[in-house]
Design a protein around this motif. Structure first.
Motif, PDB file in Angstrom:
ATOM      1  N   PHE A  94       5.981  45.869  64.459  1.00 34.06           N
ATOM      2  CA  PHE A  94       5.603  44.792  65.369  1.00 34.06           C
ATOM      3  C   PHE A  94       4.282  44.142  64.930  1.00 34.06           C
ATOM      4  O   PHE A  94       3.307  44.814  64.610  1.00 34.06           O
ATOM      5  CB  PHE A  94       5.448  45.313  66.797  1.00 34.06           C
ATOM      6  CG  PHE A  94       6.726  45.724  67.457  1.00 34.06           C
ATOM      7  CD1 PHE A  94       7.933  45.127  67.139  1.00 34.06           C
ATOM      8  CD2 PHE A  94       6.726  46.723  68.424  1.00 34.06           C
ATOM      9  CE1 PHE A  94       9.117  45.503  67.756  1.00 34.06           C
ATOM     10  CE2 PHE A  94       7.907  47.112  69.061  1.00 34.06           C
ATOM     11  CZ  PHE A  94       9.099  46.506  68.725  1.00 34.06           C
ATOM     12  N   GLY A  95       4.261  42.813  64.943  1.00 40.27           N
ATOM     13  CA  GLY A  95       3.047  42.067  64.642  1.00 40.27           C
ATOM     14  C   GLY A  95       2.752  41.893  63.174  1.00 40.27           C
ATOM     15  O   GLY A  95       1.768  41.230  62.818  1.00 40.27           O
ATOM     16  N   LEU A  96       3.579  42.476  62.300  1.00 43.43           N
ATOM     17  CA  LEU A  96       3.271  42.471  60.878  1.00 43.43           C
ATOM     18  C   LEU A  96       4.190  41.564  60.060  1.00 43.43           C
ATOM     19  O   LEU A  96       4.269  41.708  58.838  1.00 43.43           O
ATOM     20  CB  LEU A  96       3.272  43.906  60.354  1.00 43.43           C
ATOM     21  CG  LEU A  96       2.071  44.707  60.886  1.00 43.43           C
ATOM     22  CD1 LEU A  96       2.241  46.199  60.625  1.00 43.43           C
ATOM     23  CD2 LEU A  96       0.769  44.204  60.253  1.00 43.43           C
ATOM     24  N   SER A  97       4.864  40.644  60.714  1.00 43.93           N
ATOM     25  CA  SER A  97       5.523  39.558  59.998  1.00 43.93           C
ATOM     26  C   SER A  97       4.452  38.500  59.740  1.00 43.93           C
ATOM     27  O   SER A  97       4.392  37.444  60.384  1.00 43.93           O
ATOM     28  CB  SER A  97       6.685  38.981  60.814  1.00 43.93           C
ATOM     29  OG  SER A  97       7.819  39.795  60.718  1.00 43.93           O
ATOM     30  N   VAL A  98       3.581  38.808  58.788  1.00 46.36           N
ATOM     31  CA  VAL A  98       2.361  38.016  58.613  1.00 46.36           C
ATOM     32  C   VAL A  98       2.676  36.603  58.142  1.00 46.36           C
ATOM     33  O   VAL A  98       1.897  35.668  58.381  1.00 46.36           O
ATOM     34  CB  VAL A  98       1.402  38.730  57.637  1.00 46.36           C
ATOM     35  CG1 VAL A  98       0.077  37.987  57.552  1.00 46.36           C
ATOM     36  CG2 VAL A  98       1.152  40.169  58.092  1.00 46.36           C
ATOM     37  N   HIS A  99       3.829  36.415  57.514  1.00 43.03           N
ATOM     38  CA  HIS A  99       4.166  35.052  57.080  1.00 43.03           C
ATOM     39  C   HIS A  99       4.285  34.113  58.277  1.00 43.03           C
ATOM     40  O   HIS A  99       4.019  32.910  58.150  1.00 43.03           O
ATOM     41  CB  HIS A  99       5.474  35.060  56.278  1.00 43.03           C
ATOM     42  CG  HIS A  99       6.683  35.395  57.080  1.00 43.03           C
ATOM     43  ND1 HIS A  99       7.041  36.690  57.390  1.00 43.03           N
ATOM     44  CD2 HIS A  99       7.624  34.609  57.668  1.00 43.03           C
ATOM     45  CE1 HIS A  99       8.140  36.680  58.115  1.00 43.03           C
ATOM     46  NE2 HIS A  99       8.519  35.432  58.300  1.00 43.03           N
ATOM     47  N   THR A 100       4.678  34.650  59.436  1.00 39.94           N
ATOM     48  CA  THR A 100       4.764  33.818  60.642  1.00 39.94           C
ATOM     49  C   THR A 100       3.371  33.460  61.143  1.00 39.94           C
ATOM     50  O   THR A 100       3.096  32.307  61.514  1.00 39.94           O
ATOM     51  CB  THR A 100       5.566  34.543  61.726  1.00 39.94           C
ATOM     52  OG1 THR A 100       6.861  34.864  61.216  1.00 39.94           O
ATOM     53  CG2 THR A 100       5.727  33.688  62.965  1.00 39.94           C
ATOM     54  N   VAL A 101       2.477  34.438  61.156  1.00 40.29           N
ATOM     55  CA  VAL A 101       1.087  34.169  61.525  1.00 40.29           C
ATOM     56  C   VAL A 101       0.497  33.098  60.609  1.00 40.29           C
ATOM     57  O   VAL A 101      -0.296  32.248  61.038  1.00 40.29           O
ATOM     58  CB  VAL A 101       0.252  35.463  61.443  1.00 40.29           C
ATOM     59  CG1 VAL A 101      -1.218  35.187  61.774  1.00 40.29           C
ATOM     60  CG2 VAL A 101       0.815  36.527  62.375  1.00 40.29           C
ATOM     61  N   ALA A 102       0.903  33.134  59.341  1.00 40.24           N
ATOM     62  CA  ALA A 102       0.322  32.253  58.323  1.00 40.24           C
ATOM     63  C   ALA A 102       1.038  30.916  58.186  1.00 40.24           C
ATOM     64  O   ALA A 102       0.803  30.199  57.205  1.00 40.24           O
ATOM     65  CB  ALA A 102       0.319  32.976  56.978  1.00 40.24           C
ATOM     66  N   THR A 103       1.884  30.550  59.141  1.00 38.13           N
ATOM     67  CA  THR A 103       2.577  29.255  59.065  1.00 38.13           C
ATOM     68  C   THR A 103       1.564  28.145  58.774  1.00 38.13           C
ATOM     69  O   THR A 103       0.623  27.920  59.548  1.00 38.13           O
ATOM     70  CB  THR A 103       3.313  28.974  60.391  1.00 38.13           C
ATOM     71  OG1 THR A 103       4.297  29.991  60.597  1.00 38.13           O
ATOM     72  CG2 THR A 103       3.993  27.617  60.356  1.00 38.13           C
TER      73      THR A 103
END
Length: 232
Positions: A94-103
């Motif tokens: 959870f929370g570690l789909s960092v590519h989404t954070v980095a959109t």
């Protein structure tokens, strides 16, 4: 990517909860005959903002009905009635789909007219606050797990940056989240030294073919080996 990967042969060694990045881990554990319960319960963006509520003193309820259904099934597999009663480690993405954070579109406002970030921005308190705010739901989940006394292991994601994401933000945000997890007593499984090239990106051997985000079965096997090395 929400197919559960629970195995039921033998006593489960861990509970796996997460987004689609949990899929390769579940497949690798199943191929190795390692008993576990769990699997993906949604996509990465589902677990950044608030996604659960406390349930009594010892459990949670997922706000999404399908995630809640899967979660209850995983607990049934373990013969456990609540998260706080868990007797095996919790393995989580959870929370570690960092590519989404980095959109990239979400960070363009912080670039100057030449497209560069202000020097120091990606290590600034403001940047850290923005990342923590974006992933506040996931961080609240890890707070809850810590409050329940669970041994929790979080899996850093495959080092893959799709075209919609900003590589600079990806790596900087990952560092922020990594430190936040460690501050909460979460053990992090970090395979970056083993799976990346000099540019910091995942080597093809550990990438899912025809996919810009996920790790391959070989990557999942490395994660499973790391879990076993930690006594999971």
């Amino acid at each position: 990517m929400t197919t559960p990967y629970s195995t039921t042969t033998g006593r489960a060694r861990f509970l796996l909860l997460g987004d689609s990045h949990a899929g390769a881990v579940g497949r690798a554990a199943r191929a190795a005959g390692l008993p576990f319960a769990g699997g993906p319960t949604g996509s990465g963006r589902d677990f950044l903002g608030p996604f659960f509520d406390p349930r009594g003193a010892d459990d949670i309820t997922f706000r999404d009905a399908e995630a809640e259904r899967l979660y209850r099934g995983f607990l049934d597999t373990l013969g456990t009635r609540a998260l706080g009663w868990l007797t095996v480690p919790l393995v989580c993405t959870f929370g570690l789909s960092v590519h989404t954070v980095a959109t990239a579109a979400n960070w363009s406002v912080h670039r100057d007219t030449e497209g560069a970030y202000t020097p120091g921005f990606l290590t600034s308190a403001l940047f850290g606050d923005l990342v923590r705010a974006t992933a506040r739901g996931a961080l609240a989940f890890y707070d809850r797990a810590a409050a329940l006394g669970l041994r929790t292991l979080a899996l850093l994601p495959p080092q893959r940056v799709p075209g919609m994401a900003d590589p600079q933000v990806f790596f900087a945000a990952q560092d922020v989240l990594h430190e936040e997890l460690r501050a909460r007593g979460v053990e992090t499984v970090d395979l970056r030294a083993h799976v990346t090239s000099a540019d910091g990106l995942q080597r093809p051997a550990f990438c899912e073919p025809d996919d810009t985000i996920h790790g391959s079965l070989a990557f999942g096997r490395l994660v499973v080996a790391a879990l076993l090395d930690r006594g999971v």
